[in-house]
Design a protein around this motif. Structure first.
Motif, PDB file in Angstrom:
ATOM      1  N   ASP A   1      41.536  52.971  55.450  1.00  0.00           N
ATOM      2  CA  ASP A   1      40.200  53.559  55.510  1.00  0.00           C
ATOM      3  C   ASP A   1      39.740  54.176  54.190  1.00  0.00           C
ATOM      4  O   ASP A   1      38.575  54.081  53.824  1.00  0.00           O
ATOM      5  N   GLY A   2      40.624  54.853  53.489  1.00  0.00           N
ATOM      6  CA  GLY A   2      40.215  55.587  52.300  1.00  0.00           C
ATOM      7  C   GLY A   2      40.211  54.729  51.051  1.00  0.00           C
ATOM      8  O   GLY A   2      40.136  53.492  51.108  1.00  0.00           O
ATOM      9  N   GLU A   3      40.298  55.396  49.900  1.00  0.00           N
ATOM     10  CA  GLU A   3      40.337  54.669  48.624  1.00  0.00           C
ATOM     11  C   GLU A   3      41.557  53.758  48.581  1.00  0.00           C
ATOM     12  O   GLU A   3      42.632  54.099  49.062  1.00  0.00           O
ATOM     13  N   LEU A   4      41.375  52.609  47.978  1.00  0.00           N
ATOM     14  CA  LEU A   4      42.460  51.637  47.862  1.00  0.00           C
ATOM     15  C   LEU A   4      42.329  50.924  46.518  1.00  0.00           C
ATOM     16  O   LEU A   4      41.261  50.392  46.189  1.00  0.00           O
ATOM     17  N   TYR A   5      43.392  50.925  45.743  1.00  0.00           N
ATOM     18  CA  TYR A   5      43.394  50.278  44.437  1.00  0.00           C
ATOM     19  C   TYR A   5      44.585  49.334  44.358  1.00  0.00           C
ATOM     20  O   TYR A   5      45.733  49.769  44.376  1.00  0.00           O
ATOM     21  N   ILE A   6      44.304  48.043  44.292  1.00  0.00           N
ATOM     22  CA  ILE A   6      45.335  47.024  44.107  1.00  0.00           C
ATOM     23  C   ILE A   6      45.466  46.768  42.608  1.00  0.00           C
ATOM     24  O   ILE A   6      44.463  46.568  41.917  1.00  0.00           O
ATOM     25  N   GLU A   7      46.665  46.773  42.115  1.00  0.00           N
ATOM     26  CA  GLU A   7      46.886  46.598  40.678  1.00  0.00           C
ATOM     27  C   GLU A   7      46.428  45.214  40.221  1.00  0.00           C
ATOM     28  O   GLU A   7      46.868  44.188  40.763  1.00  0.00           O
ATOM     29  N   ILE A   8      45.550  45.194  39.235  1.00  0.00           N
ATOM     30  CA  ILE A   8      45.108  43.924  38.659  1.00  0.00           C
ATOM     31  C   ILE A   8      46.253  43.329  37.841  1.00  0.00           C
ATOM     32  O   ILE A   8      46.847  44.001  37.011  1.00  0.00           O
ATOM     33  N   GLY A   9      46.555  42.069  38.122  1.00  0.00           N
ATOM     34  CA  GLY A   9      47.646  41.412  37.418  1.00  0.00           C
ATOM     35  C   GLY A   9      48.945  41.375  38.193  1.00  0.00           C
ATOM     36  O   GLY A   9      49.960  40.936  37.657  1.00  0.00           O
TER      37      GLY A   9
END
Length: 658
Positions: free
Chosen positions: A521-529
């Motif tokens: 539900d909240g913030e989500l950051y998938i690592e680029i690369g």
């Protein structure tokens, strides 16, 4: 030529004269160095100094100017050190681009100057974005951008003026009409009697000036700038002048009638202004050589110093690491709650949370405001964030991408939605030559995301179905991501927006409403690369991305007896070769699958890296499964035949039985 001093006192006029004379003295010195073989190239602005100097003096010091390669007077009037300019021209480390570019192809935030690239025209849209940032932040500022009469034939000229007119942006579009675009005279360049006549077509004001009269230029630009600071709108200004010397010195001027050169030499802006000052008893003739000599006392030692600087010592680490502005994935606390939503809703949620988090994020695109975009990703966004931040754009991809870059240059984040990924070709120059190369060239980040609704499966035909990610994966400076699952769609989008580098965000149209998944539900950051192992296996590896990942999973669902490892690349530039290599070393067999056409697709790069690093570990050749080398057909049967999915079964059989 009549000079009207108005309220300028003697000291102010002498100060203007010095500003006008200084770039001429520099240019004359450069021509001497060119003849001596000490410099290699020079684009002369001799005879045109009054435009650059007069216009720059009229602007406030904290207002942006976007000059061209004959506008030395912009740089000198903004007090850019001559030694750094010479270092730039000579490709020295003391220049602004570390030897990576030449001439005035650089910017300086310190001096609020944004230089050009060789593709004439793109800088005009950047001015739009810079001005838009000022308007959004409540700054009463004007932006000045230069082009030549040849540049007015570019589509970028039309797009930039149209955007500025529609959005009421305080931009002065200054055309230096110097008679020739390289060797092409104006009568072969346009049919209008005056270039300012074109202003009528955009519903804006046009004004023609004597570009060799520095006081006329100074007062006119001062008046226009003061007016549009208070009542934002664009103005087109045409400054009549002449290019006395060649396009660059090697070109010569044989194509110019000698009498025309003689006529304009008699209108030399410096000589004319000197005569006026002498007649007014403000300047004495004997002061002129003294002032020139004072400038040379500064110029000559700087030349000696810069010429003695050592050549740049190439460093692989520095070169590679300067392509992108350093960026680390933001820290965040993963939400303990989640929900199952569609792929399109995950994109919408990520964009909504990013808009809330980044108050200076502006999204732009065709029909994205009230209509919500053709796929309804931004439906109701104007109710949440206002129409200033959710902006419908005219139909002009190059201008909008350029404006997005301009926003970034002036402290904002920008996201552009391509209506369909196919249409991005109309903005290609801005992407691959402007956005992509700017940080490498002069250390300026470009905080822009381009959303790319992509792919086939919807019977969209040749112009609404292309998988064109390979156009961009080969361009250093662009990051390219391509999520296959809803959680990744949200996490990669939020990472792309947080990243200060330009990111191409590919989102598959077929997956929009045909795929669901669990999304935090909240913030989500998938690592680029960073790739993801979707399914572990031992017999073979399938490397895929986007919709092709689901082809692989469908294949495994129909072959439960097979132990196949599936890797979802998620990011294509940079891409996670380590995860792929480790998997292939374990399984010994690999199939690279993608929706793009086979020849030249990104899978070829993956296959090459595997062959280079896993040759001794392979039990079968590296194989690829991709779409046919044809345009994407519309008919559903033809489209199904086109897609690589139709050949995956046989391809895997060949791989496993090799």
């Amino acid at each position: 030529m009549i000079f009207d001093r108005k309220k300028l006192d003697d000291n102010a006029l002498i100060a203007i004269y010095k500003k006008l004379l200084y770039p001429r003295v520099i240019e004359e010195k450069m021509l001497v160095l060119l003849r001596q073989g000490r410099i290699g190239k020079w684009f002369s602005g001799i005879g045109q100094e009054a435009i650059a100097v007069g216009a720059t003096l009229a602007m406030q010091p904290d207002e942006y100017i976007l000059p061209m390669h004959r506008n030395l007077g912009v740089f000198t009037t903004r007090n850019v050190p001559f030694s750094r300019l010479l270092g730039q021209w000579q490709g020295k480390a003391s220049g602004y681009t570390k030897g990576r570019d030449r001439s005035f192809h650089f910017g300086s935030q310190e001096h609020k100057i944004i230089g050009m690239i060789s593709h004439l025209g793109p800088q005009m849209a950047l001015a739009d974005g810079i001005a838009l940032a000022d308007v959004l932040s409540g700054q009463k500022k004007a932006t000045l951008v230069f082009t030549g009469e040849g540049g007015t034939s570019e589509g970028d000229f039309h797009e930039a003026l149209n955007i500025a007119a529609v959005w009421n942006l305080p931009v002065i579009f200054l055309v230096e009409n110097n008679g020739y675009a390289l060797s092409t005279p104006t009568n072969e360049q346009y049919r209008a009697k005056k270039l300012i006549d074109k202003a009528l077509g955009y519903g804006i004001e046009g004004r023609q000036l004597n570009g060799n009269n520095i006081l006329e230029v100074y007062y006119a630009i001062s008046e226009i700038a003061a007016n549009i600071r208070q009542r934002p709108r664009p103005v087109l200004v045409e400054c009549m002048t002449f290019r006395i010397r060649g396009h660059e010195e090697a070109s010569g001027t044989k194509y110019v009638p000698p009498e025309l050169i003689s006529e304009w030499q008699d209108r030399d802006p410096i000589a004319k202004f000197e005569n006026f000052l002498i007649a007014e008893e403000i300047l004495r003739p004997e002061w002129i050589p003294y002032l020139r000599n004072e400038f040379l006392k500064e110029i000559d030692p700087a030349i000696d110093k810069v010429m003695l600087e050592k050549d740049i010592r190439p460093n692989l680490f520095t070169e590679i690491n300067d392509v992108y502005k350093p960026f680390a994935r933001p820290s965040f606390k993963l939400s303990p709650t989640s929900k199952v939503i569609r792929y399109i809703d995950a994109i919408r949620e990520g964009l909504m949370q990013a808009m809330t988090k980044h108050e200076k994020l502006v999204i732009m695109g065709q029909d994205i405001a009230e209509y919500g975009g053709v796929f309804k990703v931004t439906e109701n966004f104007i109710d949440l964030f206002g129409k200033e931040r959710v902006r419908n754009t005219p139909l002009c991809e190059s201008g909008v991408i350029g404006a997005a870059m301009g926003l970034s240059l002036n402290g904002y984040k920008a996201l552009v939605e391509m209506q369909f990924a196919d249409f991005v070709s109309s903005g290609f120059t801005q992407l691959v030559n402007n956005l992509a190369k700017t940080h490498y060239r002069w250390g300026q980040n470009v905080d822009v995301v381009i959303r790319m609704p992509t792919g086939a499966g919807t019977a969209g035909g040749p112009f609404h179905s292309q998988s064109n990610e390979a156009w961009f994966t080969k361009t250093p400076g662009l990051k390219v991501v391509y999520p296959a699952f809803p959680a990744d769609a949200k996490g990669l989008l939020m990472s792309a927006i947080a990243d200060p580098n330009p990111v191409m965000y590919f989102e598959h149209k077929y997956l929009y409403r045909n795929l669901t998944g669990e999304v935090p539900d909240g913030e989500l950051y998938i690592e680029i690369g960073k790739a993801r192992v979707v399914k572990k296996g031992t017999q073979a590896t399938i490397v895929a991305y986007g919709y092709a990942v689901h082809w692989a999973l469908e294949y495994l669902a129909s072959h439960p007896d097979k132990s196949i490892e599936v890797i979802d690349l998620r990011s294509l530039q940079p891409w996670d070769s380590q995860t792929v290599i480790a998997s292939v070393k374990k399984t010994g067999r690999v199939m690279v699958v993608h929706e793009d056409t086979l020849t030249g697709g990104f899978g070829a790069e993956v296959a090459a890296v595997i062959a280079e690093n896993c040759f001794k570990d392979l039990e079968a050749p590296v194989m690829r499964c991709a779409s046919l080398d044809t345009p994407v057909p519309m008919d559903k049967g033809l489209e199904n035949q086109f897609l690589g999915k139709a050949r995956l079964e046989k391809a895997m059989e060949k791989l496993l039985n090799y």
